[in-house]
Design a protein around this motif. Structure first.
Motif, PDB file in Angstrom:
ATOM      1  N   ARG A 131       0.823  -1.214   0.000  1.00  8.17           N
ATOM      2  CA  ARG A 131       0.000   0.000   0.000  1.00  8.17           C
ATOM      3  C   ARG A 131       0.855   1.262   0.000  1.00  8.17           C
ATOM      4  NH1 ARG A 131      -5.143   1.482   1.279  1.00  8.17           N
ATOM      5  NH2 ARG A 131      -5.693  -0.637   1.938  1.00  8.17           N
ATOM      6  N   ASP A 132       1.866   1.317   0.871  1.00  7.00           N
ATOM      7  CA  ASP A 132       2.680   2.533   0.958  1.00  7.00           C
ATOM      8  C   ASP A 132       3.459   2.774  -0.334  1.00  7.00           C
ATOM      9  OD1 ASP A 132       1.787   3.112   3.485  1.00  7.00           O
ATOM     10  OD2 ASP A 132       3.502   2.225   4.516  1.00  7.00           O
ATOM     11  N   ASN A 133       3.940   1.702  -0.950  1.00  7.66           N
ATOM     12  CA  ASN A 133       4.604   1.866  -2.244  1.00  7.66           C
ATOM     13  C   ASN A 133       3.654   2.448  -3.275  1.00  7.66           C
ATOM     14  OD1 ASN A 133       7.491   0.781  -2.947  1.00  7.66           O
ATOM     15  ND2 ASN A 133       6.749  -0.554  -1.312  1.00  7.66           N
ATOM     16  N   LEU A 134       2.441   1.918  -3.323  1.00  9.83           N
ATOM     17  CA  LEU A 134       1.490   2.377  -4.324  1.00  9.83           C
ATOM     18  C   LEU A 134       1.009   3.799  -4.049  1.00  9.83           C
ATOM     19  CD1 LEU A 134      -0.515  -0.898  -4.908  1.00  9.83           C
ATOM     20  CD2 LEU A 134       1.100   0.190  -6.454  1.00  9.83           C
ATOM     21  N   LEU A 135       0.900   4.165  -2.777  1.00  4.85           N
ATOM     22  CA  LEU A 135       0.542   5.546  -2.454  1.00  4.85           C
ATOM     23  C   LEU A 135       1.587   6.518  -2.992  1.00  4.85           C
ATOM     24  CD1 LEU A 135      -0.824   5.194   1.204  1.00  4.85           C
ATOM     25  CD2 LEU A 135      -2.136   5.781  -0.853  1.00  4.85           C
ATOM     26  N   LEU A 136       2.857   6.129  -2.924  1.00  2.00           N
ATOM     27  CA  LEU A 136       3.919   6.969  -3.486  1.00  2.00           C
ATOM     28  C   LEU A 136       3.747   7.133  -4.992  1.00  2.00           C
ATOM     29  CD1 LEU A 136       7.063   5.656  -1.547  1.00  2.00           C
ATOM     30  CD2 LEU A 136       5.946   7.877  -1.274  1.00  2.00           C
ATOM     31  N   TRP A 137       3.402   6.030  -5.679  1.00  2.00           N
ATOM     32  CA  TRP A 137       3.216   6.093  -7.122  1.00  2.00           C
ATOM     33  C   TRP A 137       1.980   6.911  -7.490  1.00  2.00           C
ATOM     34  CZ3 TRP A 137       6.274   4.559 -11.130  1.00  2.00           C
ATOM     35  CH2 TRP A 137       7.428   3.843 -10.782  1.00  2.00           C
ATOM     36  N   TYR A 138       0.910   6.764  -6.726  1.00  2.00           N
ATOM     37  CA  TYR A 138      -0.285   7.570  -6.983  1.00  2.00           C
ATOM     38  C   TYR A 138       0.047   9.053  -6.851  1.00  2.00           C
ATOM     39  CZ  TYR A 138      -3.948   4.028  -7.457  1.00  2.00           C
ATOM     40  OH  TYR A 138      -4.763   3.021  -7.924  1.00  2.00           O
ATOM     41  N   SER A 139       0.807   9.384  -5.809  1.00  2.00           N
ATOM     42  CA  SER A 139       1.183  10.790  -5.603  1.00  2.00           C
ATOM     43  C   SER A 139       2.060  11.288  -6.745  1.00  2.00           C
ATOM     44  CB  SER A 139       1.921  10.943  -4.270  1.00  2.00           C
ATOM     45  OG  SER A 139       1.081  10.619  -3.183  1.00  2.00           O
ATOM     46  N   ALA A 140       3.024  10.438  -7.185  1.00  2.00           N
ATOM     47  CA  ALA A 140       3.917  10.833  -8.272  1.00  2.00           C
ATOM     48  C   ALA A 140       3.147  11.051  -9.570  1.00  2.00           C
ATOM     49  CB  ALA A 140       4.989   9.768  -8.477  1.00  2.00           C
ATOM     50  N   CYS A 141       2.065  10.286  -9.763  1.00  2.00           N
ATOM     51  CA  CYS A 141       1.241  10.419 -10.967  1.00  2.00           C
ATOM     52  C   CYS A 141       0.163  11.481 -10.820  1.00  2.00           C
ATOM     53  CB  CYS A 141       0.598   9.077 -11.305  1.00  2.00           C
ATOM     54  SG  CYS A 141       1.758   7.780 -11.746  1.00  2.00           S
ATOM     55  N   ARG A 142       0.172  12.166  -9.665  1.00  2.00           N
ATOM     56  CA  ARG A 142      -0.811  13.212  -9.373  1.00  2.00           C
ATOM     57  C   ARG A 142      -2.237  12.677  -9.396  1.00  2.00           C
ATOM     58  NH1 ARG A 142       1.721  18.406 -12.722  1.00  2.00           N
ATOM     59  NH2 ARG A 142       3.748  18.402 -11.660  1.00  2.00           N
ATOM     60  N   LYS A 143      -2.371  11.454  -8.931  1.00  2.00           N
ATOM     61  CA  LYS A 143      -3.686  10.829  -8.804  1.00  2.00           C
ATOM     62  C   LYS A 143      -4.119  10.898  -7.346  1.00  2.00           C
ATOM     63  CE  LYS A 143      -5.278   8.238 -11.680  1.00  2.00           C
ATOM     64  NZ  LYS A 143      -6.304   8.351 -12.719  1.00  2.00           N
ATOM     65  N   LYS A 144      -5.407  10.932  -7.115  1.00  2.00           N
ATOM     66  CA  LYS A 144      -5.913  10.965  -5.752  1.00  2.00           C
ATOM     67  C   LYS A 144      -5.534   9.670  -5.036  1.00  2.00           C
ATOM     68  CE  LYS A 144      -9.924  13.903  -6.733  1.00  2.00           C
ATOM     69  NZ  LYS A 144     -11.406  13.974  -6.713  1.00  2.00           N
ATOM     70  N   THR A 145      -4.863   9.804  -3.887  1.00  2.00           N
ATOM     71  CA  THR A 145      -4.453   8.607  -3.152  1.00  2.00           C
ATOM     72  C   THR A 145      -5.654   7.829  -2.613  1.00  2.00           C
ATOM     73  OG1 THR A 145      -4.149   9.936  -1.146  1.00  2.00           O
ATOM     74  CG2 THR A 145      -2.216   9.562  -2.517  1.00  2.00           C
ATOM     75  N   SER A 146      -6.805   8.466  -2.544  1.00  2.00           N
ATOM     76  CA  SER A 146      -8.005   7.764  -2.094  1.00  2.00           C
ATOM     77  C   SER A 146      -8.457   6.700  -3.097  1.00  2.00           C
ATOM     78  CB  SER A 146      -9.146   8.757  -1.859  1.00  2.00           C
ATOM     79  OG  SER A 146      -9.459   9.463  -3.051  1.00  2.00           O
ATOM     80  N   LEU A 147      -7.929   6.772  -4.326  1.00  2.00           N
ATOM     81  CA  LEU A 147      -8.276   5.785  -5.341  1.00  2.00           C
ATOM     82  C   LEU A 147      -7.525   4.478  -5.143  1.00  2.00           C
ATOM     83  CD1 LEU A 147      -8.243   8.063  -8.535  1.00  2.00           C
ATOM     84  CD2 LEU A 147     -10.226   7.290  -7.226  1.00  2.00           C
ATOM     85  N   CYS A 148      -6.455   4.533  -4.332  1.00  2.00           N
ATOM     86  CA  CYS A 148      -5.613   3.347  -4.119  1.00  2.00           C
ATOM     87  C   CYS A 148      -6.417   2.244  -3.435  1.00  2.00           C
ATOM     88  CB  CYS A 148      -4.405   3.734  -3.279  1.00  2.00           C
ATOM     89  SG  CYS A 148      -3.162   2.433  -3.109  1.00  2.00           S
ATOM     90  N   PHE A 149      -6.377   1.059  -4.009  1.00  2.00           N
ATOM     91  CA  PHE A 149      -7.058  -0.125  -3.495  1.00  2.00           C
ATOM     92  C   PHE A 149      -8.584  -0.011  -3.498  1.00  2.00           C
ATOM     93  CE2 PHE A 149      -2.871  -1.451  -1.978  1.00  2.00           C
ATOM     94  CZ  PHE A 149      -2.913  -2.791  -2.340  1.00  2.00           C
ATOM     95  N   ARG A 150      -9.112   0.865  -4.325  1.00  2.00           N
ATOM     96  CA  ARG A 150     -10.551   0.795  -4.566  1.00  2.00           C
ATOM     97  C   ARG A 150     -10.843  -0.452  -5.384  1.00  2.00           C
ATOM     98  NH1 ARG A 150     -13.583   6.395  -5.561  1.00  2.00           N
ATOM     99  NH2 ARG A 150     -14.832   4.915  -6.751  1.00  2.00           N
ATOM    100  N   GLU A 151     -12.107  -0.835  -5.396  1.00  2.00           N
ATOM    101  CA  GLU A 151     -12.476  -2.104  -6.042  1.00  2.00           C
ATOM    102  C   GLU A 151     -12.062  -2.156  -7.504  1.00  2.00           C
ATOM    103  OE1 GLU A 151     -16.526  -4.708  -6.914  1.00  2.00           O
ATOM    104  OE2 GLU A 151     -16.548  -3.109  -5.424  1.00  2.00           O
ATOM    105  N   ASP A 152     -12.095  -1.006  -8.200  1.00  2.00           N
ATOM    106  CA  ASP A 152     -11.771  -0.982  -9.617  1.00  2.00           C
ATOM    107  C   ASP A 152     -10.330  -0.550  -9.892  1.00  2.00           C
ATOM    108  OD1 ASP A 152     -12.067   1.603  -8.748  1.00  2.00           O
ATOM    109  OD2 ASP A 152     -13.220   2.286 -10.493  1.00  2.00           O
ATOM    110  N   SER A 153      -9.499  -0.458  -8.860  1.00  2.00           N
ATOM    111  CA  SER A 153      -8.117  -0.032  -9.028  1.00  2.00           C
ATOM    112  C   SER A 153      -7.283  -1.152  -9.651  1.00  2.00           C
ATOM    113  CB  SER A 153      -7.510   0.372  -7.687  1.00  2.00           C
ATOM    114  OG  SER A 153      -7.367  -0.773  -6.853  1.00  2.00           O
ATOM    115  N   PRO A 154      -6.161  -0.821 -10.318  1.00  2.00           N
ATOM    116  CA  PRO A 154      -5.302  -1.861 -10.893  1.00  2.00           C
ATOM    117  C   PRO A 154      -4.837  -2.874  -9.854  1.00  2.00           C
ATOM    118  CG  PRO A 154      -4.662   0.293 -11.720  1.00  2.00           C
ATOM    119  CD  PRO A 154      -5.664   0.537 -10.642  1.00  2.00           C
TER     120      PRO A 154
END
Length: 222
Positions: free
Chosen positions: A80-103
């Motif tokens: 999770r923490d790794n992916l939160l870093l990538w979401y932030s780097a991609c300027r994506k909302k971190t709240s999207l991380c691990f949603r049901e439709d997330s990669p």
């Protein structure tokens, strides 16, 4: 379309790519095959914008994600923490991380969210790396030797993932020298040898997996 046009790359006096051209469309899975040290990693790195060729250009009609051969995630952090870093780097909302439709959810990582990367199997590490590359929802995914150092079960899982991603509209370009997995995953094949693309092949889907594998062994070995 992701289009590599007349790519030439040198390291000092060594030419590793010479006038290499290839194309990848959205929704297809394409392989660049060849023995080690034939320039496959260099070509993908140029496609990802990590290297600049001496000649030629890469044209694209969408975003590109890249999965290197070696694990690029932070081993002591959780998935999770790794992916939160990538979401932030991609300027994506971190709240999207691990949603049901997330990669990462679609890649089966939800139950591993709190696990450190260092404790994952090779196949799950590869899934986490793919999820990181998909964090910005790229249209194309480049993968360098995605089957390297994996057991047979993990290789088959990654082959299935590549086909699924292509069926979802992603353009996939991966490098490999594993004939069985190339036969299982690739719709088209470019053979890279002596700095040139020597052959483009469309494996016949009517052939059995064993026959396609044998044919690819012959092509790579020429």
């Amino acid at each position: 379309m992701l289009n590599f046009s007349q790519i030439t790359k040198q390291y000092g006096s060594l030419t590793v790519l010479k006038d290499v051209s290839l194309q990848v469309a959205r929704g297809e899975c394409v392989c660049v095959a060849g023995a080690n040290s034939q320039g496959k990693t260099t070509l993908l790195s140029i496609g990802a914008g990590l290297l600049t060729p001496e000649k030629g250009r890469v044209a694209k009609d969408g975003g590109v994600g890249f999965v290197p051969q070696e694990n690029a995630l932070l081993e002591e952090l959780s998935v999770r923490d790794n992916l939160l870093l990538w979401y932030s780097a991609c300027r994506k909302k971190t709240s999207l991380c691990f949603r049901e439709d997330s990669p990462e959810a679609r890649l089966g990582l939800s139950s591993f969210a709190k696990q450190k990367i260092s404790r994952l199997s090779g196949g799950m590490k590869k899934r986490a790396s793919i999820a990181a590359a998909l964090a910005g929802d790229p249209d194309y995914l480049l993968m360098d030797e995605p089957f390297a150092a994996l057991d047979l079960e993990s290789k088959e899982e990654i082959s299935l993932l590549l086909r699924q991603l292509a069926s979802q509209g992603k353009g996939i370009l991966f490098s490999s020298h594993d004939p069985a997995q190339i036969a299982a995953a690739a719709q088209r094949l470019y053979v890279l040898r002596d700095a040139h693309i020597r052959q483009e092949v469309c494996p016949d889907p009517a052939l059995s997996l064993e026959e396609r594998t044998r044919r690819i062994i012959e092509l790579i070995g020429r």
